[in-house]
Design a protein around this motif. Structure first.
Motif, PDB file in Angstrom:
ATOM      1  N   ARG A 240       0.595   0.450  -6.894  1.00  0.00           N
ATOM      2  CA  ARG A 240      -0.254  -0.618  -6.564  1.00  0.00           C
ATOM      3  C   ARG A 240      -1.098  -1.080  -7.712  1.00  0.00           C
ATOM      4  O   ARG A 240      -1.467  -2.120  -7.660  1.00  0.00           O
ATOM      5  CB  ARG A 240      -1.021  -0.827  -4.936  1.00  0.00           C
ATOM      6  N   ASN A 241      -1.643  -0.230  -8.287  1.00  0.00           N
ATOM      7  CA  ASN A 241      -2.696  -0.414  -9.525  1.00  0.00           C
ATOM      8  C   ASN A 241      -2.554   0.817 -10.397  1.00  0.00           C
ATOM      9  O   ASN A 241      -2.008   1.837 -10.081  1.00  0.00           O
ATOM     10  CB  ASN A 241      -4.099  -0.520  -8.767  1.00  0.00           C
TER      11      ASN A 241
ATOM     12  N   TRP B  21       0.734  -1.263  -0.107  1.00  0.00           N
ATOM     13  CA  TRP B  21       0.062  -0.024  -0.152  1.00  0.00           C
ATOM     14  C   TRP B  21       0.863   1.158  -0.068  1.00  0.00           C
ATOM     15  O   TRP B  21       0.383   2.320  -0.304  1.00  0.00           O
ATOM     16  CB  TRP B  21      -0.926  -0.052   1.062  1.00  0.00           C
ATOM     17  N   ASN B  22       2.018   1.161   0.461  1.00  0.00           N
ATOM     18  CA  ASN B  22       3.099   2.287   0.495  1.00  0.00           C
ATOM     19  C   ASN B  22       4.321   2.239  -0.371  1.00  0.00           C
ATOM     20  O   ASN B  22       5.057   3.101  -0.262  1.00  0.00           O
ATOM     21  CB  ASN B  22       3.561   2.791   1.944  1.00  0.00           C
ATOM     22  N   SER B  23       4.015   1.114  -1.302  1.00  0.00           N
ATOM     23  CA  SER B  23       5.204   0.951  -2.280  1.00  0.00           C
ATOM     24  C   SER B  23       5.416   1.940  -3.161  1.00  0.00           C
ATOM     25  O   SER B  23       6.847   2.546  -3.388  1.00  0.00           O
ATOM     26  CB  SER B  23       4.855  -0.183  -3.268  1.00  0.00           C
TER      27      SER B  23
ATOM     28  N   SER C  12       4.639  -8.093  -5.142  1.00  0.00           N
ATOM     29  CA  SER C  12       4.594  -8.083  -3.744  1.00  0.00           C
ATOM     30  C   SER C  12       4.134  -9.455  -3.324  1.00  0.00           C
ATOM     31  O   SER C  12       4.404  -9.810  -2.207  1.00  0.00           O
ATOM     32  CB  SER C  12       3.378  -6.997  -3.681  1.00  0.00           C
ATOM     33  N   ILE C  13       3.194 -10.220  -4.095  1.00  0.00           N
ATOM     34  CA  ILE C  13       2.840 -11.553  -3.612  1.00  0.00           C
ATOM     35  C   ILE C  13       3.864 -12.442  -3.692  1.00  0.00           C
ATOM     36  O   ILE C  13       4.335 -13.388  -2.605  1.00  0.00           O
ATOM     37  CB  ILE C  13       1.752 -12.172  -4.628  1.00  0.00           C
ATOM     38  N   ALA C  14       4.967 -12.355  -4.466  1.00  0.00           N
ATOM     39  CA  ALA C  14       6.231 -13.164  -4.327  1.00  0.00           C
ATOM     40  C   ALA C  14       7.053 -12.771  -3.397  1.00  0.00           C
ATOM     41  O   ALA C  14       7.756 -13.646  -2.672  1.00  0.00           O
ATOM     42  CB  ALA C  14       6.893 -12.925  -6.031  1.00  0.00           C
TER      43      ALA C  14
END
Length: 277
Positions: A102-103, A46-48, A144-146
């Protein structure tokens, strides 16, 4: 092909986590590690964009400051059917670029001051299209998932080491054979890192292909990659190694061993694939 490879690698990372968790910490240890890693990476996800931009000392530029850059990004974003991202500049003479967010609705594209000096208009369009491809393909989410899975495995290994040091487990624990656990403590984090790097490399190939489609000139992106790679080898950027994977070409100088563990695929292969398009 590369999309399927990403799914296979993600499945391998998940399977490795399950096996490592059972071997090192049992069911309880596995769940604790996963929850801990998810919490940390949820915050990072969320803060990437803020973290990445601050880490690389990027500053947002207005349309009045960089009208050509804004117009170029707006045109490419329209072609890619994306909202126009925020635009940032990194004051660095080494040419490079990255995207974060994030998107697609919360995204940013950053370029160094050097990239506008080294590349011509078509080449710069190719680079920007590559970065928009990362946004379009939601590579930040995949990364992020990885990171969640790789981080959980590393945390699990650390937790198991401390448990053994302080006598926190015995031979009849749920985790199983302690010898297997020791082996997994060494092998699992390394394997997780290698899988994470492979995922990153796979996503770069996809971003190259998608970016070439967005700009319509694969050869321009190929030419840009060749120039950027040469420039970054001659004058590496002084960046945090943690953010190196975000850039379109590796900003850090490294030899053949370092390249083996690079998050970027071989430049020669990237250029070959683009020229084949």
């Amino acid at each position: 092909m590369n999309t399927m490879k990403t799914f296979i690698l993600m499945a391998a990372l998940t399977a490795l986590f399950m096996v490592a968790g059972q071997a090192m910490g049992g069911q309880q240890g596995m769940m604790i590690a996963l929850l801990f890693a998810v919490g940390l990476n949820f915050f990072a996800y969320w803060n990437s964009d803020k973290m990445a931009l601050a880490m690389n000392k990027a500053r947002e530029v207005s349309e009045a400051e960089a009208p050509d850059l804004h117009n170029m990004v707006a045109s490419l974003a329209a072609r890619a059917q994306l909202p126009k991202p925020k635009i940032y500049v990194v004051d660095n003479q080494t040419p490079n670029a990255f995207a974060t967010g994030r998107n697609p609705d919360h995204a940013a594209v950053a370029v160094t001051t050097g990239i506008m000096r080294v590349l011509n208009r078509d080449e710069l369009e190719g680079v920007l299209a590559h970065e928009l491809a990362h946004i379009k393909n939601r590579d930040i989410l995949i990364g992020s998932i990885a990171a969640v899975m790789a981080g959980a495995i590393s945390y699990l290994a650390t937790m198991a080491q401390w448990a053994m040091i302080f006598g926190g487990r015995s031979n009849d624990d749920e985790g199983g054979n302690p010898i297997v656990a020791i082996v997994m403590m060494i092998v699992a984090p390394l394997a997780a890192s290698l899988i994470q790097m492979a995922i990153s490399r796979s996503r770069e190939y996809i971003a190259d292909a998608t970016g070439a489609e967005i700009c319509g000139h694969p050869q321009s992106l190929a030419s840009a990659l060749n120039k950027l790679s040469s420039a970054n080898e001659q004058i590496p950027m002084d960046v945090n190694p943690a953010s190196a994977q975000m850039y379109i070409v590796n900003p850090l100088k490294g030899g053949s061993i370092a390249n083996l563990f690079s998050t970027h695929p071989p430049m020669e292969e990237r250029i070959r694939r683009l020229m084949a398009m």
